[in-house]
Design a protein around this motif. Structure first.
Motif, PDB file in Angstrom:
ATOM      1  N   GLY A  93      10.378  -7.755   1.994  1.00  0.00           N
ATOM      2  CA  GLY A  93      10.593  -8.065   1.288  1.00  0.00           C
ATOM      3  C   GLY A  93       9.656  -8.967   0.549  1.00  0.00           C
ATOM      4  N   ASP A  94      10.520 -10.240   0.486  1.00  0.00           N
ATOM      5  CA  ASP A  94       9.430 -11.441  -0.585  1.00  0.00           C
ATOM      6  C   ASP A  94       9.243 -12.244   0.700  1.00  0.00           C
ATOM      7  OD1 ASP A  94      10.050 -10.537  -2.818  1.00  0.00           O
ATOM      8  OD2 ASP A  94      11.922 -11.520  -3.114  1.00  0.00           O
ATOM      9  N   THR A  95       8.025 -11.642   0.931  1.00  0.00           N
ATOM     10  CA  THR A  95       7.058 -12.046   1.839  1.00  0.00           C
ATOM     11  C   THR A  95       5.827 -12.673   1.011  1.00  0.00           C
ATOM     12  OG1 THR A  95       6.749 -10.082   3.254  1.00  0.00           O
ATOM     13  CG2 THR A  95       8.525 -11.914   3.647  1.00  0.00           C
ATOM     14  N   ARG A  96       4.738 -13.191   1.965  1.00  0.00           N
ATOM     15  CA  ARG A  96       3.327 -13.919   2.231  1.00  0.00           C
ATOM     16  C   ARG A  96       3.043 -12.713   1.811  1.00  0.00           C
ATOM     17  NH1 ARG A  96      -1.162 -15.696   3.820  1.00  0.00           N
ATOM     18  NH2 ARG A  96      -2.705 -16.599   1.882  1.00  0.00           N
ATOM     19  N   VAL A  97       2.913 -11.660   3.275  1.00  0.00           N
ATOM     20  CA  VAL A  97       2.243 -10.066   3.364  1.00  0.00           C
ATOM     21  C   VAL A  97       3.153  -9.357   2.748  1.00  0.00           C
ATOM     22  CG1 VAL A  97       1.063  -8.908   5.159  1.00  0.00           C
ATOM     23  CG2 VAL A  97       0.924 -11.642   4.663  1.00  0.00           C
ATOM     24  N   ARG A  98       2.714  -7.971   2.183  1.00  0.00           N
ATOM     25  CA  ARG A  98       3.943  -7.278   1.610  1.00  0.00           C
ATOM     26  C   ARG A  98       3.736  -5.899   1.982  1.00  0.00           C
ATOM     27  NH1 ARG A  98       7.592  -7.689  -2.579  1.00  0.00           N
ATOM     28  NH2 ARG A  98       7.841  -6.002  -3.276  1.00  0.00           N
ATOM     29  N   PRO A  99       3.632  -5.412   3.126  1.00  0.00           N
ATOM     30  CA  PRO A  99       3.000  -3.621   3.088  1.00  0.00           C
ATOM     31  C   PRO A  99       4.431  -2.930   2.802  1.00  0.00           C
ATOM     32  CG  PRO A  99       4.408  -4.459   5.242  1.00  0.00           C
ATOM     33  CD  PRO A  99       4.276  -6.013   4.012  1.00  0.00           C
ATOM     34  N   PHE A 100       3.773  -1.538   2.103  1.00  0.00           N
ATOM     35  CA  PHE A 100       4.517  -0.726   1.839  1.00  0.00           C
ATOM     36  C   PHE A 100       3.811   0.678   2.117  1.00  0.00           C
ATOM     37  CE2 PHE A 100       1.029  -1.277  -1.672  1.00  0.00           C
ATOM     38  CZ  PHE A 100       0.840  -0.504  -1.827  1.00  0.00           C
ATOM     39  N   LEU A 101       5.199   1.562   2.107  1.00  0.00           N
ATOM     40  CA  LEU A 101       4.874   3.239   1.970  1.00  0.00           C
ATOM     41  C   LEU A 101       5.858   3.613   0.311  1.00  0.00           C
ATOM     42  CD1 LEU A 101       5.823   4.063   5.289  1.00  0.00           C
ATOM     43  CD2 LEU A 101       3.307   3.899   4.800  1.00  0.00           C
ATOM     44  N   GLY A 102       4.768   4.373   0.217  1.00  0.00           N
ATOM     45  CA  GLY A 102       5.226   4.926  -1.065  1.00  0.00           C
ATOM     46  C   GLY A 102       5.463   6.609  -1.324  1.00  0.00           C
ATOM     47  N   VAL A 103       5.585   6.949  -2.028  1.00  0.00           N
ATOM     48  CA  VAL A 103       5.551   8.448  -2.852  1.00  0.00           C
ATOM     49  C   VAL A 103       5.619   8.454  -4.001  1.00  0.00           C
ATOM     50  CG1 VAL A 103       7.990   9.116  -2.177  1.00  0.00           C
ATOM     51  CG2 VAL A 103       6.616  10.705  -1.525  1.00  0.00           C
ATOM     52  N   GLY A 104       4.802   9.735  -4.523  1.00  0.00           N
ATOM     53  CA  GLY A 104       5.031   9.707  -6.146  1.00  0.00           C
ATOM     54  C   GLY A 104       4.949  11.557  -6.760  1.00  0.00           C
ATOM     55  N   ALA A 105       4.630  11.011  -7.991  1.00  0.00           N
ATOM     56  CA  ALA A 105       4.145  12.435  -8.420  1.00  0.00           C
ATOM     57  C   ALA A 105       3.016  12.339  -9.343  1.00  0.00           C
ATOM     58  CB  ALA A 105       4.912  13.296  -9.392  1.00  0.00           C
ATOM     59  N   SER A 106       1.472  13.556  -8.905  1.00  0.00           N
ATOM     60  CA  SER A 106      -0.165  13.271  -9.492  1.00  0.00           C
ATOM     61  C   SER A 106       0.356  13.888 -10.208  1.00  0.00           C
ATOM     62  CB  SER A 106      -0.373  12.406  -8.414  1.00  0.00           C
ATOM     63  OG  SER A 106      -0.549  11.655  -7.446  1.00  0.00           O
ATOM     64  N   LEU A 107      -1.284  13.338 -11.458  1.00  0.00           N
ATOM     65  CA  LEU A 107      -2.166  14.419 -11.847  1.00  0.00           C
ATOM     66  C   LEU A 107      -2.761  14.229 -11.970  1.00  0.00           C
ATOM     67  CD1 LEU A 107       0.611  13.897 -15.519  1.00  0.00           C
ATOM     68  CD2 LEU A 107       0.701  15.541 -14.140  1.00  0.00           C
ATOM     69  N   LEU A 108      -4.132  14.878 -11.853  1.00  0.00           N
ATOM     70  CA  LEU A 108      -5.407  15.104 -11.589  1.00  0.00           C
ATOM     71  C   LEU A 108      -6.212  15.829 -13.327  1.00  0.00           C
ATOM     72  CD1 LEU A 108      -7.557  14.572  -9.487  1.00  0.00           C
ATOM     73  CD2 LEU A 108      -7.232  17.088  -9.211  1.00  0.00           C
ATOM     74  N   VAL A 109      -6.573  15.350 -13.721  1.00  0.00           N
ATOM     75  CA  VAL A 109      -8.371  16.037 -14.399  1.00  0.00           C
ATOM     76  C   VAL A 109      -9.361  15.910 -13.902  1.00  0.00           C
ATOM     77  CG1 VAL A 109      -8.832  16.422 -16.839  1.00  0.00           C
ATOM     78  CG2 VAL A 109      -6.088  15.904 -16.041  1.00  0.00           C
ATOM     79  N   PRO A 110     -10.045  17.403 -13.960  1.00  0.00           N
ATOM     80  CA  PRO A 110     -11.809  17.300 -13.241  1.00  0.00           C
ATOM     81  C   PRO A 110     -12.413  16.710 -14.456  1.00  0.00           C
ATOM     82  CG  PRO A 110     -10.477  19.347 -12.930  1.00  0.00           C
ATOM     83  CD  PRO A 110      -9.144  18.240 -13.297  1.00  0.00           C
ATOM     84  N   HIS A 111     -13.783  16.406 -14.394  1.00  0.00           N
ATOM     85  CA  HIS A 111     -13.632  16.104 -16.007  1.00  0.00           C
ATOM     86  C   HIS A 111     -15.447  17.123 -15.697  1.00  0.00           C
ATOM     87  CE1 HIS A 111     -13.174  11.368 -15.318  1.00  0.00           C
ATOM     88  NE2 HIS A 111     -12.457  11.949 -15.584  1.00  0.00           N
TER      89      HIS A 111
END
Length: 181
Positions: A93-111
């Motif tokens: 929660g609201d602490t000075r040190v805030r670790p997190f774990l996340g999951v999401g959808a990503s997009l990649l475009v090679p140049h």
């Protein structure tokens, strides 16, 4: 396909940011991460690309919440990847040190591609869709400033179809400075 996906991603970010701006201060955090490194691994060792990257991230949270919504955009000489939205669990929660774990959808475009990978791509830029797992920590430096360190694992289709059996992985780490708005 990329031309229609980019405006949709921008519109989604605008819709998500509009309610955030109406909320009380310090709910939206913007992070600039000039120090980043990545390893893009294809099916074989010859399809490996290593490089440096820079990124811009954002996170929206409510006070006392253990879940936040975030995302990022990172670019290098060889590729650009974006996760328009990820859900992050912040167990402390609201602490000075805030670790997190996340999951999401990503997009990649090679140049650029050193050589065509399939007859249908012919070296063109192909939007690749995938999933992201991330973990990191934010350390509050002052009232509205924080230091952010994040590691990501992303798995993308090697072609345009997100369900393609040909996969590639992107591992990256970033260090940045953020500000709460």
């Amino acid at each position: 396909m990329f031309r229609s996906a980019l405006p949709l991603a921008c519109a989604g970010l605008a819709l998500l940011a509009t309610p955030a701006l109406a909320e009380p201060a310090n709910n939206l955090g913007i992070t600039v991460a000039p120090l980043g490194a990545y390893v893009l691994q294809g099916r074989t060792e010859a399809e490996r690309t290593v490089g440096y990257s820079a990124g811009l991230g954002w996170a929206y949270r409510k006070p006392e919440a253990v879940v936040e919504v975030g995302g990022h955009l990172a670019s290098s000489r060889h590729l650009t990847e974006v996760t328009p939205m990820s859900v992050r669990v912040v167990p402390l929660g609201d602490t000075r040190v805030r670790p997190f774990l996340g999951v999401g959808a990503s997009l990649l475009v090679p140049h650029s591609r050193p050589r065509p990978t399939a007859p249908d791509t012919l070296g063109r830029r192909v939007l690749q869709v995938g999933v992201e797992l991330s973990g990191g920590v934010g350390v509050e430096l002052g009232q509205n400033l924080f230091l952010s360190a994040e590691a990501r694992y992303q798995n993308f289709s090697a072609r345009g179809s997100p369900f393609s059996g040909e996969r590639q992985s992107l591992r990256s780490t970033f260090l940045g400075l953020g500000m709460r708005l």
